[in-house]
Design a protein around this motif. Structure first.
Motif, short mmCIF file in Angstrom:
data_model
loop_
_atom_site.label_atom_id
_atom_site.label_comp_id
_atom_site.label_asym_id
_atom_site.label_seq_id
_atom_site.Cartn_x
_atom_site.Cartn_y
_atom_site.Cartn_z
N THR A 196 1.44 6.93 -2.11
CA THR A 196 0.32 7.17 -1.20
C THR A 196 0.65 8.14 -0.08
OG1 THR A 196 0.99 5.07 -0.21
CG2 THR A 196 -0.96 5.03 -1.56
N MET A 226 -7.61 3.80 0.36
CA MET A 226 -7.59 2.38 0.68
C MET A 226 -8.96 1.91 1.16
SD MET A 226 -4.99 0.19 3.04
CE MET A 226 -5.80 0.29 4.62
N MET A 230 -6.68 0.18 -3.60
CA MET A 230 -6.62 1.63 -3.70
C MET A 230 -7.66 2.01 -4.75
SD MET A 230 -4.30 2.19 -1.47
CE MET A 230 -4.31 3.97 -1.66
N GLU A 248 0.83 -1.20 0.00
CA GLU A 248 0.00 0.00 0.00
C GLU A 248 0.87 1.25 0.00
OE1 GLU A 248 -0.74 -2.70 2.09
OE2 GLU A 248 -2.19 -3.31 0.58
N ASP A 258 -4.49 8.71 2.28
CA ASP A 258 -4.89 7.69 1.30
C ASP A 258 -5.10 6.34 1.97
OD1 ASP A 258 -4.59 9.60 -0.66
OD2 ASP A 258 -2.65 8.85 -1.38
#
Ligand SMILES: [Zn+2]
Lengths: 985, 92, 182
Positions: free
Chosen positions: A855, A892, A943, A850, A859
């Motif tokens: 990001t 996310m 995402m 992630e 996020d």
């Protein structure tokens, strides 16, 4: 017999016979021979077929610049193609084969290419095979590859060892001819640390084929005596069989030493080749000069070679290259060669001298044709005659070999590899070395000197300068007297007019004069263009022999001076270097450092399957009983952790100890969340940003005492975080009192997770582990039963009650064993990083899947980690800019396929339901996915554009790589215990 | 094959011991500086030919950050200084 | 319940079954040295260096102007920690399990190490008593010259197996033996 051995002549050992084979036939040579000299001694002049026209070819040199005599040496996996027979040291049992000939060297079908040669002119690749495009791969390339080419590599793995080494010296001398030896002697006597590198297996260079007397002894004897003195000096290192192939920044030279290439079966205890990086204070280039071939019609027949090569075969190897040898020359070298041959009883057919007059003397009774030229030759596998021409009158002269001399070119390559270009000299009619500064000088014939006495003197002079420059006293070195020298001067002759057949410029690539003319006519007359257009100067020899002639010919065609044409760019390597030497020991498992966890042995005996992760091997999962697939093992481990307990190796996490009065302030500035008020004995999750506002890494930091913290990083970013902290401390805030050191390797760290973890751990730990005295996020030293001091952290990646225990690495295995033993009754299992990944996905914890460098904290749902109150931290200022705060950023979310049996895979694209799948319609992607035994289906983290406001939406998961398409429901990224009740039990 | 960089603490070392961060000319702005100043610091780089100043980290040696002044055309190195000394020197 | 935890050297598996008697060129793996990282806080570099030179039973290995590795073969970690704790401006962390100490010795030691390090080890350039951090077999480590023909290597524990294997290959040409030593 035409070419043959002369009894008791030369430096080969006539008493030591060496048997070898060439194309299946057995031959005898002598110790000290090269493959080429031994084949010539056996009257085997034909050694190969040319690249394009498959013309029969013999050696044209006796050294490393050989373009023709390329053979394949060795058997099976030790097969080495494109080896120059002229430098291949003969050994007993050597097996050599000719190349580029089918079905045999003597009868080659491909020589029909010669008949098709009008089609194969310069630029033929570009013109002939342009279209249709599909034909290139299917028809043209395979046909060309079969017809044209050099030796073939074998597919077997190389069984031999290679290695690299460093060497350091005050002075590197490249080449051991007259200049190199005198340079090494002068510097060696003055006490400098000298390395003398010689590509040949025998030191002495041109002295080995020289007939002049030096200091009253023969030239080879002079060389031997000098080498013996050098060998006795502890400060001098002599490196035979070592080619210095490159000059790099800061006076580092690359060299390759053929350690065991001259042995049929090399010792397994030594490398076959060793790559040297020589860091030299200064260097002297004593690489000598190359004799140029003459460019005349039919100049490529076997038996035609340079006068220098003829003399080398004669004087060094005791081999007469023919019974009746003609000489074609534009200077003194041809006369010298005729004299040497004549003295050994070889007949001289004639000396053809391009000059009208000269002071050179021909041997008694030898006919000299002045103002003469050769316009054609005849013969198949060996020369049988030459067509001479004088003032328009032809004459055919029978001969079985020809020695040609077109003048001399200093071997300047090494000095021109770092941008400086060789400099044309009208006086020398050659390109000379450029001035590259005081640290690297040329000496002897590499520096344009011609006679032996000049070379000896110049070697001493150049070394003298090096000695003085480093502030040493020069010892006394006499330059010996030379008797019987000849005048090597010559008159330029770049092209012999009136050629009746192809006049080759580049033998290896079959480039002849007409090709260069065509290139010039078609606008490719620039030297770099002409090289690519005609292939002149390409492939293994890189035009060592032909380049200067090609440049002068281009100059002639363009009506300019060679100075204006210039040379192509010289780059390493001077001669080909094997990939094996370049790789050294970095092969297979040793190709890069491997890191071993202190719990590796524990994992192994518990049945771990390992997974490469950066430089680490991490335990991925532990197969038990009848488990057939990795999923069975991982599912069991995951369920067992949530039900009972599991032990996982997390030693690979980076650990950094931080000390100092300002440590808290420092942490406060490198993390996005607050750290000033972290109490002693507590751990805190922290997020680091890059200066552009994007998340960099995450981990926990614990305060062990007032001014002592231990920070953990992810496994992958351990080195980067350490460098980042050092950079911040040393350049941004040098005024803060903080210092740190990595202790990643000191600790074995294990995660014990699951509802029964406390009960298990308490059996081993003296301290009270109840929730009251060791609550969530407690972090402090504890004492294990038996007295061992450990660090214990109550942190959890799985969402269960969990601890990370760190013990000194050497005790790791024993402590892990003890935990397994203590937990046996509680149903403990070992679990690996696969299960760890499932556990964290179920909990919605992020990793670098992630935090992928794109990001923000928001996020991934960590906006609460962004302190609003701190005046500054790394990444603060740009984290609030437009773009990083836009509402349609990817956020996310969790994902669950609507149909329970659909497997979700990381990397799949997300699209609105009903949309035609395409990348442009993409709304995001699956970042992590796993089968969750807890949920009972595949789940994922993803995402997704404005994801948090789309909870409940059905979305299309499109995996173009695996050709799957199905609907999934967007959900909150927590699949287990959303209230974190399990953490605080 | 190699280049040799003279670390002020460790002496002549091959470039493989270092990692290069890049331009050492931009200076970290004050936290409250304008967005433009921050944008310039993070993203904008001169790309000169010739003399440049770079941050090098001696990762396999002293682990100090260094400022290497060198010529990106000839590879000549003019000076190597400890970044902390450069930073505190500038402050003084 | 009291548990006597066994300490295990990371090179244990690699060392079993090797030559009982050392050759002239030999690689010794030191089994349980005590090792510390010592860090001087800014402004204390000189005084800390001075103080370290006075601590008994340790040898000091240079890492940077403010960073050292301390090695002891004959003192308890606790005793050294106590001495270090008394030095103003000094922070320290134990690395006895984080670093692996190996000694290479013999007449060909420089030829062997030339395959492992880029630094000139001629006595004029790297004298007895000197130490420096450097790349050793592609791994960041520390090399010290402890005798005319003896050098000591410190590398992080996780890399020690790899470095050991590389050293073994480098020494093969010179019949280098290897074994544990105290
Ligand atoms: Zn350094």
């Amino acid at each position: 017999m035409t070419s043959s051995r002369i009894a008791n002549v030369g430096l080969v050992d006539h008493s030591r016979v060496v048997k070898f084979s060439f194309d299946g036939r057995t031959y005898k040579g002598f110790e000290g021979d090269t493959l080429a000299s031994a084949l010539l001694a056996n009257d085997q002049m034909l050694m190969g077929r040319s690249f394009k026209y498959h013309r029969p070819r013999g050696p044209v040199t006796a050294g490393p610049s050989e373009p023709n005599a390329l053979v394949t040496i060795g058997k099976d996996a030790r097969t080495e193609p494109n080896t120059r027979a002229t430098v291949a040291e003969l050994y007993s049992g050597l097996v050599a084969r000719s190349q580029n000939a089918w079905p045999s060297l003597n009868f080659d079908i491909g020589s029909i290419n010669g008949a098709l040669s009008p089609m194969l002119g310069a630029g033929f690749y570009y013109k002939t095979f342009m279209w249709p495009a599909a034909f290139w791969e299917k028809v043209y390339e395979p046909v060309i590859r079969r017809a044209a080419g050099l030796g073939k590599a074998v597919m077997e793995a190389d069984p031999d060892r290679y290695e690299k080494s460093w060497a350091h010296c005050d002075l590197l001398v490249v080449g051991s001819g007259p200049a190199g030896l005198m340079a090494a002697l002068t510097a060696g006597r003055a006490g400098l640390r000298v390395i003398l590198a010689e590509q040949d297996f025998r030191l002495g260079g041109s002295l080995l084929s020289e007939t002049a007397m030096i200091g009253g002894v023969s030239a080879p004897d002079f060389a031997a005596a000098t080498i013996a003195e050098l060998a006795d000096m502890p400060n001098v290192t002599i490196m035979p069989r070592t080619t210095v192939f490159g000059w790099y920044d800061d006076m580092v030279f690359g060299a390759v030493e053929k350690v065991q290439k001259h042995l049929a079966v090399p010792s397994a205890d030594k490398p076959v080749e060793r790559l040297w990086r020589i860091a030299a204070g200064r260097a002297i280039l004593a690489s000598g000069a190359e004799e140029r071939p003459l460019v005349f019609g039919g100049n490529d027949r076997p038996g035609i070679m340079t006068a220098d090569a003829t003399r080398t075969y004669l004087n060094r190897y005791g081999v007469a290259t023919g019974r009746k040898v003609a000489v074609f020359t534009n200077g003194g070298s041809g006369y010298r060669t005729a004299a040497d041959l004549s003295a050994r009883g070889v007949n001289i057919a004639a000396i053809i001298d391009s000059r009208a007059a000269s002071a050179d003397f021909a041997p008694y009774g030898v006919r000299v044709i002045r103002s003469g030229s050769i316009v054609d030759t005849k013969g198949g596998k060996r020369l049988s005659g030459i067509m001479t021409n004088r003032f328009g009158y032809d004459e055919m002269i029978d001969c079985d070999a020809l020695a040609m001399s077109g003048g001399w070119s200093p071997i300047v390559h090494l000095m021109c590899q770092r941008g400086a270009r060789p400099v044309w000299s009208d006086e020398a009619q050659a390109f000379l070395v450029p001035d590259v500064g005081p640290l690297f000088a040329a000496a002897g014939s590499a520096a344009g000197h011609a006679t032996v006495s000049e070379c000896l003197r110049d070697g001493a002079v150049k070394a003298h300068a090096a000695v003085e420059a480093v502030g040493r006293l020069v010892g006394h070195v006499n330059t010996p007297e030379v008797e019987g020298e000849y005048d090597p001067s010559f008159a330029p002759l770049w092209y012999v007019p009136g050629a009746r057949s192809k006049a080759f410029v580049d033998f290896q690539n079959d480039v002849h004069v007409d090709d260069l003319a065509l290139a010039t006519r078609e606008g490719f007359g620039h030297v770099e263009h002409a090289k690519r257009y005609t292939t002149s100067g390409m492939a293994t020899d890189q035009g060592k022999l032909g380049n200067v002639n090609a440049v002068a010919l281009l100059a002639g065609m363009r009506g300019v001076s060679p100075a204006e044409v210039g040379t192509t760019t010289y780059r390493p390597f001077y001669t080909p270097v094997s990939f094996g030497a370049l790789a050294g020991t970095a092969r297979a498992e040793q190709s890069r450092p491997i890191r071993t966890s202190p719990l590796h042995g524990w994992a192994k005996k518990n049945g771990a399957t390992f997974l490469e992760s950066g430089l680490w091997y991490r335990s991925a999962y532990f197969v038990q009983g009848e488990e057939k697939t990795w999923r069975e093992s991982v599912d069991r481990e995951v369920l067992n952790v949530r039900q009972n307990a599991g032990l996982c190796d997390v030693s690979t996490l980076g650990k950094i100890e931080i000390f100092g009065r300002d440590a808290a302030e420092f942490l406060n500035r490198v993390y996005s969340n607050a750290f000033l008020k972290l109490p002693v004995g507590k751990a805190r999750y922290g997020l680091m940003l890059r200066e552009d506002g994007i998340v960099f890494d995450d981990g926990t930091t614990s305060r062990l005492s007032e001014n002592h913290y231990v920070l953990t990083t992810t496994t992958a970013y351990a080195a980067e975080v350490m460098a980042h902290l050092e950079f911040a401390s040393q350049t941004f805030w040098p005024d803060l009192d903080v210092c740190f050191v990595s202790t990643s390797d000191q600790w074995a760290q294990m995660s014990l997770a699951g509802p029964k973890s406390r009960a298990i751990l308490q059996k081993l730990v003296e301290d009270d582990l109840s929730d009251a005295s060791f609550p969530f996020l407690a972090a402090r030293e504890v004492q294990l039963k038996g007295g061992l001091i450990a660090r214990l952290f109550r942190i959890s990646f799985s969402g269960e009650l969990a601890y990370e225990l760190a013990v000194p690495a050497g005790y790791g295995e024993a402590v892990a064993d003890a935990i397994m033993e203590a937990g046996r009754g509680e149903g403990i299992c070992a679990y690996g990083v696969e299960a760890l990944d499932v556990l964290r996905i179920e909990k919605g914890h992020v990793t670098h899947s992630e935090l992928d460098g794109r990001t923000t904290a928001d996020d991934v749902g960590l906006s609460k980690m962004m302190s609003k109150n701190k005046p500054d931290f790394i990444g603060k200022r740009l984290s609030t800019r437009y773009g990083l705060t836009a509402a349609d950023r990817l956020q996310m979310v969790g994902l669950k396929p609507v149909e329970l049996d659909k497997p979700l895979k990381a990397g799949a694209a997300l699209l609105r339901e009903g949309v035609e799948p395409s990348m442009t319609a993409g709304q995001g992607f699956v970042s992590s996915a796993c089968f969750s035994p807890h949920v009972g289906q595949w789940i994922g983290l993803a995402m997704l554009k404005s994801g948090r406001e789309r909870i409940g939406e059905k979305i299309l998961v499109w995996d173009a790589v695996r050709s799957s398409e199905f609907l999934a429901e967007v959900c909150a990224p927590v699949f287990v215990d959303p209230e974190n009740l399990n953490l605080h039990v | 094959m190699a280049s040799l960089i003279t670390c002020p603490h460790c002496g002549r070392r091959p470039k493989e011991e270092f990692s290069i961060r890049g331009d050492a000319v931009p200076e970290r702005p004050e936290a409250a500086a304008s967005e433009e100043a921050w944008h310039a610091y993070v993203y904008l780089r001169e790309n000169p030919r010739g003399a440049i100043r770079e941050y090098w980290h001696h990762v396999a040696g002293c682990r100090r950050w260094l400022v290497v002044e060198r010529d990106n055309l000839t590879h000549e190195v003019f000076a190597v200084t400890d970044a902390r000394e450069a930073a505190t020197g500038d402050a003084a | 319940m009291s548990i006597p935890f066994t300490h295990r050297h990371i090179l244990e598996d690699r060392m079993s079954g090797y030559e009982p008697s050392p050759n002239a060129n030999h690689l010794t793996v030191l089994r349980r040295p005590v090792i510390f990282s010592a860090l001087a806080h800014a402004g204390h570099e000189a005084s800390v260096a001075e103080a370290l030179s006075l601590v008994e039973n340790i040898v000091v290995r240079s890492v940077s102007p403010s960073d050292w590795l301390l090695v002891s073969q004959n003192a308890e970690a606790g005793a050294i920690a106590a001495s270090l704790g008394a030095v103003p401006g000094l922070s320290f962390a134990e690395q006895s399990d984080g670093q692996v100490l190996m000694a290479v010795s013999g007449p060909d030691v420089r030829k062997i190490l030339a395959k492992c390090v880029a630094v000139d080890l001629h006595a004029d350039a790297f004298a007895e008593g000197e130490s420096a951090p450097m790349m050793i077999c592609r791994v960041a480590g520390n090399l010290a010259r402890t005798g005319t023909d003896t050098f000591e290597i410190l590398v992080p524990r996780s890399y020690a197996g790899y470095v050991f294997d590389e050293l073994r290959e480098a020494g093969r040409e010179y019949a280098m033996t290897r074994g544990f030593g105290e």
